[in-house]
Design an enzyme around this catalytic site. Structure first.
Site, PDB file in Angstrom:
ATOM      1  N   CYS A 204       0.740  -1.244   0.165  1.00 37.13           N
ATOM      2  CA  CYS A 204       0.066  -0.031  -0.180  1.00 37.13           C
ATOM      3  C   CYS A 204       0.875   1.158  -0.229  1.00 37.13           C
ATOM      4  O   CYS A 204       2.047   1.136  -0.015  1.00 37.13           O
ATOM      5  CB  CYS A 204      -0.902   0.135   1.155  1.00 37.13           C
ATOM      6  SG  CYS A 204      -0.231   0.157   2.672  1.00 37.13           S
TER       7      CYS A 204
ATOM      8  N   CYS B 260       3.390   1.503   2.890  1.00 36.41           N
ATOM      9  CA  CYS B 260       4.650   0.797   2.307  1.00 36.41           C
ATOM     10  C   CYS B 260       5.668   1.725   1.493  1.00 36.41           C
ATOM     11  O   CYS B 260       6.965   1.543   1.680  1.00 36.41           O
ATOM     12  CB  CYS B 260       4.280  -0.435   1.682  1.00 36.41           C
ATOM     13  SG  CYS B 260       3.248  -1.614   2.558  1.00 36.41           S
TER      14      CYS B 260
ATOM     15  N   ASP C 232       9.342  24.312 -34.581  1.00 34.32           N
ATOM     16  CA  ASP C 232      10.253  24.829 -35.236  1.00 34.32           C
ATOM     17  C   ASP C 232       9.994  24.514 -36.610  1.00 34.32           C
ATOM     18  O   ASP C 232       9.348  23.756 -37.050  1.00 34.32           O
ATOM     19  CB  ASP C 232      11.664  23.902 -34.470  1.00 34.32           C
ATOM     20  CG  ASP C 232      12.672  24.351 -35.479  1.00 34.32           C
ATOM     21  OD1 ASP C 232      12.903  25.610 -35.676  1.00 34.32           O
ATOM     22  OD2 ASP C 232      13.356  23.401 -35.862  1.00 34.32           O
TER      23      ASP C 232
ATOM     24  N   ASP D 139      16.939  24.668 -30.723  1.00 34.23           N
ATOM     25  CA  ASP D 139      15.669  24.609 -30.183  1.00 34.23           C
ATOM     26  C   ASP D 139      15.717  24.333 -28.667  1.00 34.23           C
ATOM     27  O   ASP D 139      14.618  24.405 -27.774  1.00 34.23           O
ATOM     28  CB  ASP D 139      14.823  23.528 -30.846  1.00 34.23           C
ATOM     29  CG  ASP D 139      14.506  23.899 -32.155  1.00 34.23           C
ATOM     30  OD1 ASP D 139      14.500  25.013 -32.621  1.00 34.23           O
ATOM     31  OD2 ASP D 139      14.703  23.037 -33.062  1.00 34.23           O
TER      32      ASP D 139
END
Length: 782
Positions: free
Chosen positions: A20, A23, A431, A638
């Site tokens: 869970c 844990c 671009d 870029d």
């Protein structure tokens, strides 16, 4: 598995014993306390984790006892060498647990029939006790063991709730069976053996189904690892040897036969073949590869045999780097998961308090003749129906399935944050060169003049053949486009002599006794040629470069060269605009060329002649205006904008810097992957919200129902058996809902680059799809 960068290292591993969100918090806390560890995280869905910190300060071996002291176990990650062995071991363990569950169900059936049928006979409660004990303390031993481990370390988790619930039900029943006089005066002793038994049965069933479903969420990673060939056939010292893949080194000549998967990345030395590269690009159509072409580990050789020179092996191959990216993404946490993490950290203690308050309230205010019975039923139901697992699994299972499905479609998601932000994108910036366009010049048109040659007018083939013969001696980028066009049309290109190049103007040579000049209008004018101004103006207006050809001093025609718009560009832009997103073209190219490309792509907003530094500012301005920005690019120029954008998407033909700066990578240069990435993001967030909504609503309604809040309305209490069934189904439902993402289909199918029409024939614009011929080892989730 360990990776290092300068003074830092990251170790990845499997974590055994987690059930869970509590844990997860315990394991992360233990890891972060380890010397040298700066950052750590684990994933409940994948049962995997990582630790990052000072190089050489820790290792898997030093972390194992630290985590073991917290009640969990660290194991090495699966590799191509041991994945089959690990999977077989897991399958055997799961099969053994199923056999144990069926045996428990066989023992539980008589107990349930006796209890639910209210069958009365001497020794009834003692028989129920004997039937129930092996199930509670045998099949349920894993819950008791885990709960004790949690208590020893000062914490409570889901196992604590189950152990307390079944323990309380069994203990109360044992008291009613062996010493009924201890039961409060005036109240009939009641046994809850069937509740204790069925809690174990239903919760165990839920975990088994959850385990089976969770196994499907990691299928994509396992399939990728399984595509790595365990051996390779190499040529050493004139002999062909088959050796383990771990022994292959860079520079080895690897022999590939038809039907085999490539064991390493490399470059073809000898032979030609068709290779299925769908595991990298998502493209279903095999591509041809010939000497000098790159090939990648895990791809499938379909026809001819060839010899490959290894360039990357082991962890450095693109296949293993893709697996690593997927594991990084699956291990990362999306911002939307933070609320669930906060709630989960307080969940179990809160439920313990609610269960105690429920017990006390019913003991005080319950019916005088059944107060203890009602108090036990309701408090046990509260403990059992609460499900922190559903909260813990809501986000990671969806992220896990989505990243796996994305990889199958050729969309590599590097982090859960990028996946979440992509869903909120309002602006997509492209671009131009290499992103919207192919990224290299191609011949788009051939216009021969009315020049007599060989008893007739010069044809497009003649013009291209003459031009290619001269340009084959040139190193200019446009020259390569002309030579490639002639080769693709299978033209016989003669040899040129007396080659001469005038920098910035053109080239000339002798060919079959003729003088051929190729170049700019200025160059031909110096040779006395007449320039067709109409053709030249039309070419410039169309955003093309026009190359003029003269033969023996007479104008022979023009060849138009341009960076062609990708076939996938227009459908991608149209789809994004239909979704209500703004689309912008951002480029450093000339305004006239940018406008032409934008018009062809269907983009209304153009920002041209922008320097790389200005691209960042453009992105920043949009963000300041409240936009969520996606930047799509491929080049070094870029990279700053990709990093500044909320989500950076790097196309596969891009540079290492661009790929490192992005949050999503498209191994193929097909732009439909942008639409697929955004659609997958939207679908994933929709599933996560459904999961979280279900988990919250389930617990908000389930806990009051179990506590008996609605008892005044229908005078019935929720049986702990049904509470355990509901709890088990809640976890399975969340995982099953996430698995629906495996069927995700992108809005647009991949679009291959069509042939370009040149003259009366056609030329392939792209002979093979662009792939990631890059170093992925430096890529990290943003």
């Amino acid at each position: 598995m360990a990776t290092s960068s300068n003074s830092l290292q990251t170790i990845r591993f499997q974590v055994d014993g987690m059930h869970c969100a509590g844990c997860v918090a315990s394991v992360e806390s233990a890891l972060k306390r380890a010397p040298g560890v700066m950052e750590a995280g684990v994933n409940l869905a994948t049962r995997e984790g990582f630790a990052t910190g000072s190089a050489d300060a820790f290792s898997l071996q030093t972390l194992q006892p630290i985590v073991s002291s917290a009640g969990y176990q660290l194991l090495p990650l699966a590799t191509p060498e041991n994945i089959t062995e690990q999977q077989d071991e897991r399958d055997q363990q799961l099969a053994a647990r199923w056999r144990q569950w069926w045996l428990a169900l066989l023992l539980a059936s008589p107990a349930v029939v006796i209890s639910m049928g209210e069958l009365q006979f001497p020794g009834r409660t003692l028989l129920l006790c004997l039937l129930s004990a092996p199930i509670v303390f045998g099949t349920g031993w894993s819950f008791w063991k885990a709960a004790w481990s949690s208590l020893r370390h000062g914490r409570a988790d889901m196992n604590t709730l189950i152990a307390l619930g079944t323990g309380a039900a069994f203990a109360a029943s044992l008291v009613a069976t062996l010493v009924p006089q201890w039961w409060p005066a005036g109240q009939h002793p009641h046994v809850f053996y069937e509740a204790a038994v069925m809690i174990i049965i239903f919760v165990s069933l839920g975990r088994l189904l959850e385990e089976r479903a969770r196994g499907k969420t990691s299928d994509a990673v396992r399939r990728l690892l399984a595509w790595q060939s365990p051996t390779a056939r190499v040529r050493r010292g004139g002999r062909d040897l088959e050796i383990p893949i771990a022994e292959v080194v860079v520079g080895d000549e690897v022999i590939i036969k038809p039907g085999e998967r490539l064991p390493v990345d490399g470059v073809i030395l000898e032979g030609t073949s068709w290779i299925d590269e769908s595991m990298l690009t998502g493209e279903p159509v095999p591509v041809t590869r010939q000497p000098g072409d790159p090939c990648y580990a895990g791809t499938l050789n379909q026809s001819g045999g060839f010899v490959l020179q290894a360039t990357k092996v082991g962890e450095e191959t693109v296949l293993r780097q893709i697996v690593k990216l997927m594991q990084d993404a699956q291990g990362s946490k999306a911002p939307i998961a933070r609320l669930a993490d906060v709630v989960s950290s307080y969940f179990v203690p809160a439920i313990l308090v609610v269960a105690a308050m429920t017990f006390v309230a019913w003991l005080i205010f319950g019916p005088p003749d059944a107060a203890l019975t009602h108090a036990l039923l309701t408090s046990v139901s509260v403990l059992i129906i609460a499900c922190p697992c559903a909260l813990g699994l809501a986000t990671p299972t969806a992220i896990m399935v989505a990243t796996g499905r994305g990889a199958e479609l050729g969309v590599l998601i590097k982090s859960a944050t990028a996946l979440e932000l992509a869903e909120r994108a309002t602006v997509v910036i492209f671009d131009k060169t290499g992103t919207l366009t192919i990224g290299r010049p191609v011949v788009t048109d051939i216009r021969p003049a009315n020049l007599p040659i060989n008893s007739g007018s010069i044809s497009a083939d003649d013009l291209l053949r003459f031009a290619a013969a001269v340009e084959s001696r040139s190193e200019h980028p446009l020259a390569a486009a002309i030579v490639t066009a002639a080769r693709d049309r299978h033209l016989e290109v003669p040899s040129a002599t007396e080659f001469n190049s005038v920098p910035g103007q053109g080239v000339s040579a002798k060919l079959d006794g003729r003088s051929v000049a190729i170049g700019s209008p200025r160059f031909l004018r110096t040779l006395g040629g007449q320039i067709p101004e109409a053709q030249l103006e039309a070419s410039v207006t169309a955003g093309q470069s026009t190359i003029l050809v003269a033969i023996d001093g007479q104008f022979a025609g023009t060849i138009c060269v341009a960076d062609q718009l990708k076939a996938s560009a227009r459908p991608t832009v149209d789809s994004l605009r239909q979704q209500g997103r703004r689309v912008i073209l951002l480029t450093g190219d000339r305004r006239a060329t940018a406008d032409v490309m934008a018009h062809e792509a269907g983009i209304a907003e153009v920002i041209a002649e922008v320097l790389p530094a200005d691209k960042i500012e453009q992105v920043r301005q949009l963000q300041q205006a409240g936009e969520v920005v996606v930047m799509v690019g491929d080049g070094i120029n870029d990279a700053p904008a990709l990093a500044q954008a909320d989500v950076g998407i790097a196309v596969g033909s891009g540079t290492d810097v661009a790929l490192e700066s992005s949050g999503i990578v498209l191994p193929s240069s097909d732009l439909t992957g942008v639409v697929a990435a955004l659609a997958l993001s939207s679908q994933t967030l929709r599933v996560i919200r459904q999961n979280l909504g279900f988990a919250f609503v389930y617990n908000l309604l389930g806990v009051p129902l179990a506590a008996g809040v609605f008892y005044p309305l229908w005078h019935h209490l929720l049986d702990p058996m049904f509470a355990s069934a509901a709890m088990a189904l809640s976890s399975v439902s969340v995982v099953s809902n996430s698995l629906r993402l495996r069927g995700f289909q992108p809005p647009l199918q991949k679009i291959p680059e069509p042939n370009l029409v040149v003259g009366k024939k056609s030329l392939p614009a792209v002979s093979t799809p662009e792939l990631v011929s890059i170093d992925l080892s430096e890529m990290r989730p943003r």
